[in-house]
Design an enzyme around this catalytic site. Structure first.
Site, mmCIF file in Angstrom:
data_model
loop_
_atom_site.group_PDB
_atom_site.id
_atom_site.type_symbol
_atom_site.label_atom_id
_atom_site.label_comp_id
_atom_site.label_asym_id
_atom_site.label_seq_id
_atom_site.Cartn_x
_atom_site.Cartn_y
_atom_site.Cartn_z
ATOM 1 N N ASP A 188 20.250 104.053 21.559
ATOM 2 C CA ASP A 188 19.076 104.924 21.500
ATOM 3 C C ASP A 188 18.543 105.110 22.921
ATOM 4 O OD1 ASP A 188 17.991 102.472 22.087
ATOM 5 O OD2 ASP A 188 16.387 102.581 20.604
ATOM 6 N N GLU A 238 13.681 102.373 10.128
ATOM 7 C CA GLU A 238 14.464 103.143 11.111
ATOM 8 C C GLU A 238 14.251 104.644 10.937
ATOM 9 O OE1 GLU A 238 15.792 102.058 13.712
ATOM 10 O OE2 GLU A 238 15.690 99.923 13.241
ATOM 11 N N TYR A 293 23.178 105.852 15.006
ATOM 12 C CA TYR A 293 22.132 104.915 15.411
ATOM 13 C C TYR A 293 21.611 104.107 14.199
ATOM 14 C CZ TYR A 293 17.660 103.037 16.592
ATOM 15 O OH TYR A 293 16.625 102.172 16.726
#
Ligand code: SF4
Length: 354
Positions: free
Chosen positions: A142, A41, A124
């Site tokens: 996102d 991520e 996020y």
């Protein structure tokens, strides 16, 4: 509040697409190791999957666990990150790896608040780690989610304003499949990346097409809406490589500007383009006499490097001098040492082509 029927239709359509049509493969997909999910991520923030994939595999090979990463040497991690840009991510990566390893016993927190307390982890990333690894009912929000939700529901609220952000977060949460948040989040990301794409959405192959407001009003290309236009600043960075017997004069960049902690050669920045005649003159670079005209090896063409808010125009003058010169703030480094430190991408590209 969304109607129950609409929510059920949305979830059913997404789920069927995910089960039957979603063929997207990525090495971290289905992964339950928080370190691997976190690493993927962080790499994927502001980076395309195609570009981030190879970096992810290189990181996992060199640092298979969070403990391995926490014990690494900073310069080596920056070198591995070289080319990905947004180097704050790399600094945060090191800080968080060390915190998890040294202060949390090697375990990532299993709560949203705990994850948010780690450097470089925002809503996020916390939602991604929380849902993929720990099954927490957190919706990732996102660019993919903004796009899908704004188009399917026909919402024109700007996504870069606090009101719009709040609205989309609320809608994403309402639409979340709380029983299986991991599959839901993955499906949203994959659907946005492969079907409801920014430029050419594949509406003809879309399970939402019958009720998608944007498609039915033919406004899919105008959604999502952004209020602010990105202001682009042009910068003209000129580099001088001074080389003596395979050693080059280098410094580490400091605080307060792009590329902090990366390395560079002698830099002169101008407000406008400088032409060849000036670049070949010693006076352009310094009051100190650094080289003579006959020592110039090469002057590069203009290289353009695009950042989010800056367009960098750069040229490099390469000179071989017959003795070492002292230059304030810079040090001579051998070719093997240069290979171990990270440079901005445009310099690396130049060096690779030498
Ligand atoms: S119909 Fe088109 S715009 Fe609407 S969700 Fe599907 S791909 Fe996106």
């Amino acid at each position: 509040m969304l109607e129950k029927q609409l929510k059920e239709w949305f979830l059913r359509s997404l789920k069927q697409w995910h089960l039957k049509k979603n063929k997207r493969q990525m090495p971290w997909k289905g992964e339950k190791d928080p370190y691997k999910i976190w690493l993927s991520e962080v790499i994927l923030q502001q980076t395309r999957v195609e570009q981030g994939w190879a970096y992810y595999e290189r990181f996992i090979k060199k640092y298979p666990t969070v403990q391995d990463l926490s014990q690494s040497i900073d310069n080596e991690v920056f070198k591995l990150w070289e080319g990905l840009g947004y180097y704050n991510r790399c600094r945060n990566l090191l800080t968080t790896a060390r915190m998890v390893s040294n202060e949390l016993g090697g375990y990532f927190p299993a709560t949203k608040e705990g994850l948010l307390a780690l450097k470089g982890i925002g809503n996020y990333t916390a939602a991604a780690i929380g849902s993929f690894v720990f099954g927490l009912p957190l919706a990732v929000v996102d660019g993919n989610v903004y796009r899908i939700v704004s188009r399917v529901l026909g919402i024109e609220e700007p996504i870069d304003q606090p009101k719009g952000k709040q609205l989309f977060e609320k809608l994403a949460d309402e639409l979340l499949d709380k029983k299986d948040p991991a599959s839901h989040n993955q499906a949203m990301m994959d659907f946005g990346a492969t079907v409801c794409t920014p430029k050419n959405p594949r509406c003809d192959a879309c399970p939402f097409a019958a009720k998608c407001v944007a498609f039915n009003k033919a406004i899919q290309y105008t959604l999502p809406v952004k209020a602010k236009k990105v202001k682009m600043k042009n910068r003209f960075l000129y580099y001088l490589i001074l080389e003596h017997k395979n050693q080059k004069l280098v410094r580490k960049r400091g605080q307060g500007d792009i590329w902090k902690d990366l390395h560079e050669f002698i830099l002169v920045e101008k407000d406008e383009p400088a032409d060849d005649r000036f670049l070949r003159r010693n006076e352009f670079w310094s009051k100190q006499k650094l080289f003579s005209a006959n020592q110039i090896q090469h002057l590069s063409d203009q290289m353009i490097h695009q950042l989010t808010h800056q367009k960098i125009h750069s040229r490099i003058l390469h000179v071989k001098v017959d003795k070492k010169i002292n230059f304030d703030g810079y040090q001579w480094m051998s070719a093997s040492d240069l290979n171990k430190i990270a440079f901005p991408r445009l310099i690396t590209r130049y060096l690779e082509n030498l």
